[in-house]
Design a protein around this motif. Structure first.
Motif, PDB file in Angstrom:
ATOM      1  N   VAL A 140       0.837  -1.203   0.000  1.00 52.11           N
ATOM      2  CA  VAL A 140       0.000   0.000   0.000  1.00 52.11           C
ATOM      3  C   VAL A 140       0.869   1.248   0.000  1.00 52.11           C
ATOM      4  CG1 VAL A 140      -1.894   1.225   1.119  1.00 52.11           C
ATOM      5  CG2 VAL A 140      -1.709  -1.264   1.361  1.00 52.11           C
ATOM      6  N   LEU A 141       0.556   2.169  -0.898  1.00 46.49           N
ATOM      7  CA  LEU A 141       1.231   3.458  -0.956  1.00 46.49           C
ATOM      8  C   LEU A 141       0.374   4.497  -0.238  1.00 46.49           C
ATOM      9  CD1 LEU A 141       2.531   1.766  -3.251  1.00 46.49           C
ATOM     10  CD2 LEU A 141       2.738   3.890  -4.559  1.00 46.49           C
ATOM     11  N   HIS A 142       1.001   5.253   0.659  1.00 49.53           N
ATOM     12  CA  HIS A 142       0.321   6.334   1.379  1.00 49.53           C
ATOM     13  C   HIS A 142       0.946   7.670   0.976  1.00 49.53           C
ATOM     14  CE1 HIS A 142      -2.353   4.426   4.421  1.00 49.53           C
ATOM     15  NE2 HIS A 142      -1.586   3.384   4.183  1.00 49.53           N
ATOM     16  N   PRO A 143       0.300   8.403   0.075  1.00 45.96           N
ATOM     17  CA  PRO A 143       0.827   9.701  -0.353  1.00 45.96           C
ATOM     18  C   PRO A 143       0.309  10.831   0.541  1.00 45.96           C
ATOM     19  CG  PRO A 143      -1.071   9.123  -1.693  1.00 45.96           C
ATOM     20  CD  PRO A 143      -0.893   7.997  -0.699  1.00 45.96           C
ATOM     21  N   TYR A 144       1.173  11.823   0.772  1.00 46.25           N
ATOM     22  CA  TYR A 144       0.775  12.991   1.562  1.00 46.25           C
ATOM     23  C   TYR A 144       1.258  14.259   0.886  1.00 46.25           C
ATOM     24  CZ  TYR A 144      -0.647  10.172   5.568  1.00 46.25           C
ATOM     25  OH  TYR A 144      -1.289   9.288   6.391  1.00 46.25           O
ATOM     26  N   ASN A 145       0.476  15.310   1.048  1.00 44.24           N
ATOM     27  CA  ASN A 145       0.815  16.627   0.523  1.00 44.24           C
ATOM     28  C   ASN A 145       1.249  17.507   1.681  1.00 44.24           C
ATOM     29  OD1 ASN A 145       0.548  19.411  -0.279  1.00 44.24           O
ATOM     30  ND2 ASN A 145      -0.684  18.778  -2.023  1.00 44.24           N
ATOM     31  N   GLY A 147       2.661  20.449   1.257  1.00 46.75           N
ATOM     32  CA  GLY A 147       2.819  21.807   0.727  1.00 46.75           C
ATOM     33  C   GLY A 147       4.033  21.962  -0.152  1.00 46.75           C
ATOM     34  N   TRP A 148       5.164  22.290   0.473  1.00 43.05           N
ATOM     35  CA  TRP A 148       6.417  22.434  -0.257  1.00 43.05           C
ATOM     36  C   TRP A 148       7.131  21.102  -0.452  1.00 43.05           C
ATOM     37  CZ3 TRP A 148       6.150  26.838  -2.420  1.00 43.05           C
ATOM     38  CH2 TRP A 148       5.740  27.998  -1.738  1.00 43.05           C
ATOM     39  N   ALA A 149       6.615  20.042   0.169  1.00 45.10           N
ATOM     40  CA  ALA A 149       7.295  18.743   0.106  1.00 45.10           C
ATOM     41  C   ALA A 149       6.341  17.631  -0.296  1.00 45.10           C
ATOM     42  CB  ALA A 149       7.935  18.410   1.460  1.00 45.10           C
ATOM     43  N   GLY A 150       6.807  16.767  -1.191  1.00 42.47           N
ATOM     44  CA  GLY A 150       6.085  15.551  -1.506  1.00 42.47           C
ATOM     45  C   GLY A 150       6.515  14.463  -0.546  1.00 42.47           C
ATOM     46  N   PHE A 151       5.562  13.619  -0.144  1.00 44.85           N
ATOM     47  CA  PHE A 151       5.841  12.587   0.852  1.00 44.85           C
ATOM     48  C   PHE A 151       5.146  11.297   0.452  1.00 44.85           C
ATOM     49  CE2 PHE A 151       4.502  10.111   4.516  1.00 44.85           C
ATOM     50  CZ  PHE A 151       5.667  10.002   5.260  1.00 44.85           C
ATOM     51  N   LEU A 152       5.849  10.180   0.668  1.00 45.61           N
ATOM     52  CA  LEU A 152       5.256   8.870   0.404  1.00 45.61           C
ATOM     53  C   LEU A 152       5.774   7.861   1.419  1.00 45.61           C
ATOM     54  CD1 LEU A 152       3.623   6.878  -1.357  1.00 45.61           C
ATOM     55  CD2 LEU A 152       5.717   6.527  -2.704  1.00 45.61           C
ATOM     56  N   ALA A 221       3.166  12.382  -6.684  1.00 47.42           N
ATOM     57  CA  ALA A 221       2.733  11.527  -7.795  1.00 47.42           C
ATOM     58  C   ALA A 221       3.927  10.857  -8.464  1.00 47.42           C
ATOM     59  CB  ALA A 221       1.942  12.338  -8.810  1.00 47.42           C
ATOM     60  N   GLY A 222       5.006  11.617  -8.656  1.00 46.57           N
ATOM     61  CA  GLY A 222       6.212  11.046  -9.235  1.00 46.57           C
ATOM     62  C   GLY A 222       6.792   9.946  -8.371  1.00 46.57           C
ATOM     63  N   TYR A 223       6.813  10.180  -7.066  1.00 39.50           N
ATOM     64  CA  TYR A 223       7.270   9.150  -6.133  1.00 39.50           C
ATOM     65  C   TYR A 223       6.436   7.872  -6.287  1.00 39.50           C
ATOM     66  CZ  TYR A 223      10.569  11.570  -2.965  1.00 39.50           C
ATOM     67  OH  TYR A 223      11.652  12.166  -2.400  1.00 39.50           O
ATOM     68  N   CYS A 224       5.114   8.044  -6.278  1.00 36.23           N
ATOM     69  CA  CYS A 224       4.217   6.887  -6.340  1.00 36.23           C
ATOM     70  C   CYS A 224       4.456   6.053  -7.593  1.00 36.23           C
ATOM     71  CB  CYS A 224       2.759   7.337  -6.295  1.00 36.23           C
ATOM     72  SG  CYS A 224       2.209   7.907  -4.663  1.00 36.23           S
ATOM     73  N   VAL A 225       4.549   6.698  -8.728  1.00 34.27           N
ATOM     74  CA  VAL A 225       4.715   5.966  -9.990  1.00 34.27           C
ATOM     75  C   VAL A 225       6.080   5.291 -10.031  1.00 34.27           C
ATOM     76  CG1 VAL A 225       4.766   6.158 -12.501  1.00 34.27           C
ATOM     77  CG2 VAL A 225       3.071   7.447 -11.179  1.00 34.27           C
ATOM     78  N   LYS A 242      10.544   3.877   7.214  1.00 32.23           N
ATOM     79  CA  LYS A 242      11.256   4.780   6.323  1.00 32.23           C
ATOM     80  C   LYS A 242      10.250   5.396   5.353  1.00 32.23           C
ATOM     81  CE  LYS A 242      15.624   2.242   6.516  1.00 32.23           C
ATOM     82  NZ  LYS A 242      16.666   1.514   5.734  1.00 32.23           N
ATOM     83  N   PHE A 243      10.655   6.443   4.668  1.00 31.52           N
ATOM     84  CA  PHE A 243       9.718   7.129   3.777  1.00 31.52           C
ATOM     85  C   PHE A 243      10.489   7.920   2.738  1.00 31.52           C
ATOM     86  CE2 PHE A 243      10.349   9.651   7.657  1.00 31.52           C
ATOM     87  CZ  PHE A 243      10.888  10.823   7.134  1.00 31.52           C
ATOM     88  N   TYR A 244       9.739   8.465   1.783  1.00 32.67           N
ATOM     89  CA  TYR A 244      10.295   9.352   0.761  1.00 32.67           C
ATOM     90  C   TYR A 244       9.803  10.771   1.022  1.00 32.67           C
ATOM     91  CZ  TYR A 244      11.303   5.021  -1.768  1.00 32.67           C
ATOM     92  OH  TYR A 244      11.770   3.778  -2.112  1.00 32.67           O
ATOM     93  N   LEU A 245      10.719  11.724   0.976  1.00 30.75           N
ATOM     94  CA  LEU A 245      10.368  13.124   1.220  1.00 30.75           C
ATOM     95  C   LEU A 245      11.254  13.984   0.329  1.00 30.75           C
ATOM     96  CD1 LEU A 245       8.788  15.191   3.113  1.00 30.75           C
ATOM     97  CD2 LEU A 245      10.913  15.277   4.426  1.00 30.75           C
ATOM     98  N   SER A 246      10.646  14.924  -0.368  1.00 34.70           N
ATOM     99  CA  SER A 246      11.411  15.787  -1.258  1.00 34.70           C
ATOM    100  C   SER A 246      10.909  17.216  -1.206  1.00 34.70           C
ATOM    101  CB  SER A 246      11.331  15.275  -2.694  1.00 34.70           C
ATOM    102  OG  SER A 246      12.077  16.097  -3.567  1.00 34.70           O
ATOM    103  N   SER A 247      11.856  18.136  -0.984  1.00 40.93           N
ATOM    104  CA  SER A 247      11.557  19.569  -1.017  1.00 40.93           C
ATOM    105  C   SER A 247      12.858  20.318  -1.248  1.00 40.93           C
ATOM    106  CB  SER A 247      10.937  20.026   0.305  1.00 40.93           C
ATOM    107  OG  SER A 247      10.837  21.439   0.344  1.00 40.93           O
ATOM    108  N   ILE A 248      12.775  21.487  -1.856  1.00 42.13           N
ATOM    109  CA  ILE A 248      14.007  22.299  -1.991  1.00 42.13           C
ATOM    110  C   ILE A 248      14.278  23.056  -0.685  1.00 42.13           C
ATOM    111  CG2 ILE A 248      13.675  22.547  -4.469  1.00 42.13           C
ATOM    112  CD1 ILE A 248      12.908  25.491  -3.950  1.00 42.13           C
TER     113      ILE A 248
END
Length: 253
Positions: A140-145, A147-152, A221-225, A242-248
């Motif tokens: 199961v993928l759990h995506p979160y918004n 704001g400035w960061a994508g999270f999965l 969305a990019g993380y999920c795919v 563990k998780f994926y998180l991306s922001s500048i």
């Protein structure tokens, strides 16, 4: 690539992998951030997608979801399915204009290979969704918004479940943001901007939904795919906790 639709995927995706992607059955629970994920997935080559959502499109959705002005007031699942079919009329897109609940979840879930849990944490339904996926050995993928960061967060069927973070659905999104913030502090990679948003959100009227931006929707969305591609091709991924998180906006001090 035999199919010219995916000819620009070459070098990144092998022909045999593209066939696997096409045939993989994806269940999308929730068509909010899920709308962006579904479109990204379809354009990548996932052509078997089931959508379940009982919500209707609202004006406030248009800042970050894939809907348009004329969709307002219409069923999200149906609008999303139409958009996907406009992109690829040969795809198999099934939609249900209903909420996931105890009566329909198992019948929907068990036919799929990967599930995306983008359900609102208004009840224990998101946790029950994961439990059924666990029963059928479905990641199961759990995506979160954020704001400035994508999270999965990716939940392995026999691994640590999100409910171990908290079994209380109310305010779960905030608790997840707090978890990410504490994780960053522990590893000396603090996210001061996220801490600030968490504090300000706590001080808002507690009936307000979390603030969200289009930026995070597309990153997530990019993380999920990418993760779905890795799952079906046997490549390495990170599983919760563990998780994926991306922001500048990563603070170094």
């Amino acid at each position: 690539m035999n199919n010219p639709r995916y000819s620009r995927n070459r070098l990144y995706v092998k022909s045999e992998e593209q066939s696997l992607i096409k045939d993989t059955k994806i269940l999308l629970g929730g068509a909010g951030i899920g709308s962006i994920i579904a479109e990204c997935a379809l354009r990548f080559g996932f052509e078997n997608i089931t959508i379940i959502d009982g919500d209707r499109v609202e004006l406030s959705n248009l800042n970050r979801q894939t809907y348009v002005q004329t969709d307002i007031g219409k069923n999200k699942a149906e609008c999303l399915a139409k958009r996907l079919m406009d992109i690829n009329p040969d795809a198999s897109i099934v939609y249900h204009n209903s909420y996931a609940d105890e009566n329909n979840m198992e019948a929907l879930i068990k036919r799929h290979e990967i599930a995306i849990n983008a359900l609102d944490f208004k009840s224990k339904i998101p946790f029950e969704f994961d439990e059924i996926c666990k029963k059928y050995n479905i990641p199961v993928l759990h995506p979160y918004n954020f704001g400035w960061a994508g999270f999965l967060a990716v939940v392995k069927p026999n691994g640590i479940q999100l409910s171990q973070l908290s079994e209380e659905p109310r305010g779960f999104e905030l608790r997840m943001a707090e978890y990410v913030s504490r994780y960053g502090e522990f590893w000396n990679i603090p996210n001061k901007w996220l801490e600030k948003v968490i504090e300000e959100y706590r001080n808002e009227d507690n009936i307000l939904p979390p603030p969200q931006l289009s930026i995070a929707s597309w990153i997530t969305a990019g993380y999920c795919v990418n993760v779905m591609y890795n799952l079906i091709t046997g490549k390495e991924i990170k599983f919760f906790p563990k998780f994926y998180l991306s922001s500048i906006f990563f603070d170094k001090s």
